[in-house]
Write a protein that holds these residues in place. Structure first.
Motif, PDB file in Angstrom:
ATOM      1  N   ALA A 265       4.621  -9.184  15.818  1.00 46.04           N
ATOM      2  CA  ALA A 265       4.378  -8.871  14.406  1.00 46.04           C
ATOM      3  C   ALA A 265       5.493  -9.385  13.503  1.00 46.04           C
ATOM      4  CB  ALA A 265       4.200  -7.361  14.227  1.00 46.04           C
ATOM      5  N   ILE A 266       6.752  -9.256  13.942  1.00 47.38           N
ATOM      6  CA  ILE A 266       7.845  -9.678  13.069  1.00 47.38           C
ATOM      7  C   ILE A 266       8.073 -11.183  13.104  1.00 47.38           C
ATOM      8  CG2 ILE A 266       8.962  -7.422  13.238  1.00 47.38           C
ATOM      9  CD1 ILE A 266      11.112  -8.677  14.981  1.00 47.38           C
ATOM     10  N   ALA A 267       7.341 -11.898  13.956  1.00 49.94           N
ATOM     11  CA  ALA A 267       7.379 -13.362  13.920  1.00 49.94           C
ATOM     12  C   ALA A 267       6.475 -13.908  12.822  1.00 49.94           C
ATOM     13  CB  ALA A 267       6.966 -13.946  15.271  1.00 49.94           C
ATOM     14  N   LEU A 268       5.598 -13.063  12.272  1.00 52.14           N
ATOM     15  CA  LEU A 268       4.724 -13.475  11.180  1.00 52.14           C
ATOM     16  C   LEU A 268       5.439 -13.274   9.842  1.00 52.14           C
ATOM     17  CD1 LEU A 268       1.327 -12.014  12.462  1.00 52.14           C
ATOM     18  CD2 LEU A 268       2.418 -14.191  13.021  1.00 52.14           C
ATOM     19  N   ASP A 269       4.855 -13.789   8.778  1.00 48.11           N
ATOM     20  CA  ASP A 269       5.527 -13.767   7.479  1.00 48.11           C
ATOM     21  C   ASP A 269       5.581 -12.377   6.862  1.00 48.11           C
ATOM     22  OD1 ASP A 269       6.061 -16.584   7.370  1.00 48.11           O
ATOM     23  OD2 ASP A 269       3.937 -16.892   6.926  1.00 48.11           O
ATOM     24  N   TRP A 270       4.445 -11.684   6.870  1.00 49.49           N
ATOM     25  CA  TRP A 270       4.362 -10.359   6.256  1.00 49.49           C
ATOM     26  C   TRP A 270       3.642  -9.407   7.193  1.00 49.49           C
ATOM     27  CZ3 TRP A 270       2.076 -13.093   1.413  1.00 49.49           C
ATOM     28  CH2 TRP A 270       3.110 -13.624   0.641  1.00 49.49           C
ATOM     29  N   ARG A 271       3.843  -8.095   6.933  1.00 46.47           N
ATOM     30  CA  ARG A 271       3.195  -7.066   7.723  1.00 46.47           C
ATOM     31  C   ARG A 271       2.628  -5.991   6.797  1.00 46.47           C
ATOM     32  NH1 ARG A 271       6.676  -9.744   9.854  1.00 46.47           N
ATOM     33  NH2 ARG A 271       8.191  -9.075   8.286  1.00 46.47           N
ATOM     34  N   VAL A 272       1.354  -5.665   7.006  1.00 46.83           N
ATOM     35  CA  VAL A 272       0.707  -4.550   6.325  1.00 46.83           C
ATOM     36  C   VAL A 272       0.360  -3.531   7.402  1.00 46.83           C
ATOM     37  CG1 VAL A 272      -1.236  -3.793   4.916  1.00 46.83           C
ATOM     38  CG2 VAL A 272      -0.232  -6.063   4.537  1.00 46.83           C
ATOM     39  N   MET A 273       0.740  -2.264   7.175  1.00 42.56           N
ATOM     40  CA  MET A 273       0.640  -1.258   8.229  1.00 42.56           C
ATOM     41  C   MET A 273      -0.082  -0.012   7.722  1.00 42.56           C
ATOM     42  SD  MET A 273       3.906   0.107  10.442  1.00 42.56           S
ATOM     43  CE  MET A 273       3.726   0.617  12.139  1.00 42.56           C
ATOM     44  N   ASP A 274      -1.038   0.483   8.510  1.00 40.08           N
ATOM     45  CA  ASP A 274      -1.671   1.751   8.186  1.00 40.08           C
ATOM     46  C   ASP A 274      -0.619   2.857   8.146  1.00 40.08           C
ATOM     47  OD1 ASP A 274      -4.189   0.628   8.086  1.00 40.08           O
ATOM     48  OD2 ASP A 274      -4.797   1.326  10.078  1.00 40.08           O
ATOM     49  N   ASN A 275      -0.797   3.822   7.251  1.00 44.37           N
ATOM     50  CA  ASN A 275       0.233   4.852   7.098  1.00 44.37           C
ATOM     51  C   ASN A 275       0.286   5.849   8.249  1.00 44.37           C
ATOM     52  OD1 ASN A 275      -1.956   6.565   6.570  1.00 44.37           O
ATOM     53  ND2 ASN A 275      -1.551   6.691   4.372  1.00 44.37           N
ATOM     54  N   ASP A 276      -0.700   5.792   9.164  1.00 46.00           N
ATOM     55  CA  ASP A 276      -0.645   6.644  10.350  1.00 46.00           C
ATOM     56  C   ASP A 276      -0.270   5.855  11.606  1.00 46.00           C
ATOM     57  OD1 ASP A 276      -2.974   5.172  10.536  1.00 46.00           O
ATOM     58  OD2 ASP A 276      -4.247   6.865  11.111  1.00 46.00           O
ATOM     59  N   ALA A 277       0.139   4.610  11.435  1.00 44.95           N
ATOM     60  CA  ALA A 277       0.563   3.778  12.560  1.00 44.95           C
ATOM     61  C   ALA A 277       2.071   3.907  12.757  1.00 44.95           C
ATOM     62  CB  ALA A 277       0.182   2.318  12.313  1.00 44.95           C
ATOM     63  N   TYR A 278       2.569   3.356  13.870  1.00 42.62           N
ATOM     64  CA  TYR A 278       4.008   3.418  14.120  1.00 42.62           C
ATOM     65  C   TYR A 278       4.478   2.233  14.943  1.00 42.62           C
ATOM     66  CZ  TYR A 278       2.817   5.309  18.793  1.00 42.62           C
ATOM     67  OH  TYR A 278       2.305   5.489  20.059  1.00 42.62           O
TER      68      TYR A 278
ATOM     69  N   ALA B 171      -5.546  -1.644   6.933  1.00 43.09           N
ATOM     70  CA  ALA B 171      -4.507  -2.672   6.983  1.00 43.09           C
ATOM     71  C   ALA B 171      -5.085  -4.064   6.763  1.00 43.09           C
ATOM     72  CB  ALA B 171      -3.760  -2.607   8.319  1.00 43.09           C
ATOM     73  N   VAL B 172      -6.250  -4.330   7.356  1.00 37.89           N
ATOM     74  CA  VAL B 172      -6.858  -5.654   7.168  1.00 37.89           C
ATOM     75  C   VAL B 172      -7.224  -5.863   5.702  1.00 37.89           C
ATOM     76  CG1 VAL B 172      -8.832  -7.123   7.729  1.00 37.89           C
ATOM     77  CG2 VAL B 172      -7.670  -5.865   9.546  1.00 37.89           C
ATOM     78  N   ALA B 173      -7.778  -4.825   5.062  1.00 33.40           N
ATOM     79  CA  ALA B 173      -8.113  -4.932   3.641  1.00 33.40           C
ATOM     80  C   ALA B 173      -6.865  -5.167   2.801  1.00 33.40           C
ATOM     81  CB  ALA B 173      -8.836  -3.665   3.181  1.00 33.40           C
ATOM     82  N   GLY B 174      -5.772  -4.468   3.146  1.00 30.33           N
ATOM     83  CA  GLY B 174      -4.523  -4.686   2.428  1.00 30.33           C
ATOM     84  C   GLY B 174      -3.980  -6.082   2.636  1.00 30.33           C
ATOM     85  N   ALA B 175      -4.077  -6.571   3.877  1.00 36.65           N
ATOM     86  CA  ALA B 175      -3.634  -7.935   4.167  1.00 36.65           C
ATOM     87  C   ALA B 175      -4.497  -8.956   3.445  1.00 36.65           C
ATOM     88  CB  ALA B 175      -3.665  -8.181   5.675  1.00 36.65           C
ATOM     89  N   MET B 176      -5.775  -8.645   3.306  1.00 35.21           N
ATOM     90  CA  MET B 176      -6.684  -9.567   2.625  1.00 35.21           C
ATOM     91  C   MET B 176      -6.294  -9.750   1.163  1.00 35.21           C
ATOM     92  SD  MET B 176      -9.215 -11.636   2.854  1.00 35.21           S
ATOM     93  CE  MET B 176      -9.992 -11.243   4.437  1.00 35.21           C
ATOM     94  N   LYS B 177      -5.799  -8.702   0.523  1.00 27.75           N
ATOM     95  CA  LYS B 177      -5.369  -8.835  -0.874  1.00 27.75           C
ATOM     96  C   LYS B 177      -4.224  -9.836  -0.999  1.00 27.75           C
ATOM     97  CE  LYS B 177      -6.756  -4.175  -2.299  1.00 27.75           C
ATOM     98  NZ  LYS B 177      -6.296  -2.857  -2.812  1.00 27.75           N
ATOM     99  N   LEU B 178      -3.280  -9.766  -0.074  1.00 30.01           N
ATOM    100  CA  LEU B 178      -2.186 -10.733  -0.080  1.00 30.01           C
ATOM    101  C   LEU B 178      -2.696 -12.142   0.218  1.00 30.01           C
ATOM    102  CD1 LEU B 178       0.525  -8.711   1.896  1.00 30.01           C
ATOM    103  CD2 LEU B 178       0.503  -9.188  -0.554  1.00 30.01           C
ATOM    104  N   ALA B 179      -3.597 -12.242   1.206  1.00 31.91           N
ATOM    105  CA  ALA B 179      -4.130 -13.548   1.591  1.00 31.91           C
ATOM    106  C   ALA B 179      -4.903 -14.187   0.442  1.00 31.91           C
ATOM    107  CB  ALA B 179      -5.022 -13.406   2.824  1.00 31.91           C
TER     108      ALA B 179
END
Length: 252
Positions: A117-130, A189-197
């Motif tokens: 995950a940290i090899a990618l440019d950005w990370r969007v994370m669900d608030n119940d994930a860890y 998270a995918v929906a949040g990532a889609m906004k950035l994309a």
């Protein structure tokens, strides 16, 4: 594309989903190889401007599959060394892609899941994930080129906390530390990532690619020098772990 990796496209955006359908989406040798090939498929892709990467519906990844068969036992030393470096190649290929890459993290990201995950440019994370980095608990080093990326993101003191204390890190903590860039509602998270994309997809890809390359060059100038031996260190730490297990067995 393969039994574990699917690629879907919407205009200039691609969504890559990896799903082993077992063991909370843990990385085994086959999944690593499939994700390497998925990354390579974008290297000469001039239409895709942003790539979202996500795991199975219940987890991003629980890390390396500890129950997977160790294929290296049947290999020559040079072949085994090459196989143990596969995670390094995976992260490097994805890190070097010209497109903007975004991890959409749900459930959990553990060990190798954090490394990827940290090899990618950005990370969007669900608030119940860890996040969870448990390697030291097992007597292993941390590989896949993780340490220089982690230090670059959070600094040395926090990198030590993340990698040495073996504590779960909530999405809120990860956001505060700079390990993730956005926090979403559960399963969003995918929906949040889609906004950035979608925002990235609006821009001329040439300056976007040039700026990404410039930032990566500045931030990661010493990444390879700082982590070139982590696969070899993994062999050594595995040897010590085996020796400790043998002594514990003999002593019982």
């Amino acid at each position: 594309m393969s039994k574990s990796v699917t690629i879907t496209r919407s205009g200039h955006i691609a969504i890559v989903k990896f799903d082993r359908k077992e063991r909370l989406n843990a990385f085994d040798h086959a999944l690593v190889a499939e994700m390497i090939e998925a990354g390579k498929s974008f290297q000469d892709d001039f239409e895709t401007r942003a790539i979202i990467v996500t795991g199975a519906d219940n987890a991003f990844s629980s890390g390396a599959d500890l129950k997977a068969r160790d294929y290296t036992k049947d290999m020559s030393p040079v072949e085994a060394r090459h196989m143990r470096s596969a995670g390094v190649r995976l992260c490097r290929i994805w890190e070097d892609l010209p497109q903007v890459t975004i991890a959409a993290i749900n459930g959990l990201a553990v060990g190798a899941g954090v490394a990827f995950a940290i090899a990618l440019d950005w990370r969007v994370m669900d608030n119940d994930a860890y996040f969870f980095v448990p390697e030291v608990r097992h007597g292993w080093n941390i590989q896949w080129g993780t340490m220089p990326r982690l230090v670059s993101l959070v600094g040395p003191a926090r990198a030590k906390q993340a990698s040495l204390l073996c504590e779960r890190m909530t999405a809120a903590e990860a956001l505060d530390w700079g390990l993730v860039d956005r926090v979403s509602e559960p399963q969003q998270a995918v929906a949040g990532a889609m906004k950035l994309a979608e925002r990235i997809a609006e821009f001329d890809p040439v300056p976007v690619r040039m700026i990404k390359e410039a930032i990566n060059a500045a931030a990661g100038a010493n990444f390879r020098a700082a982590s070139f031996g982590d696969a070899d260190q993994n062999i050594l730490s595995g040897f010590y772990a085996d020796m400790r297990a043998k002594k514990e067995t003999e002593g019982s």
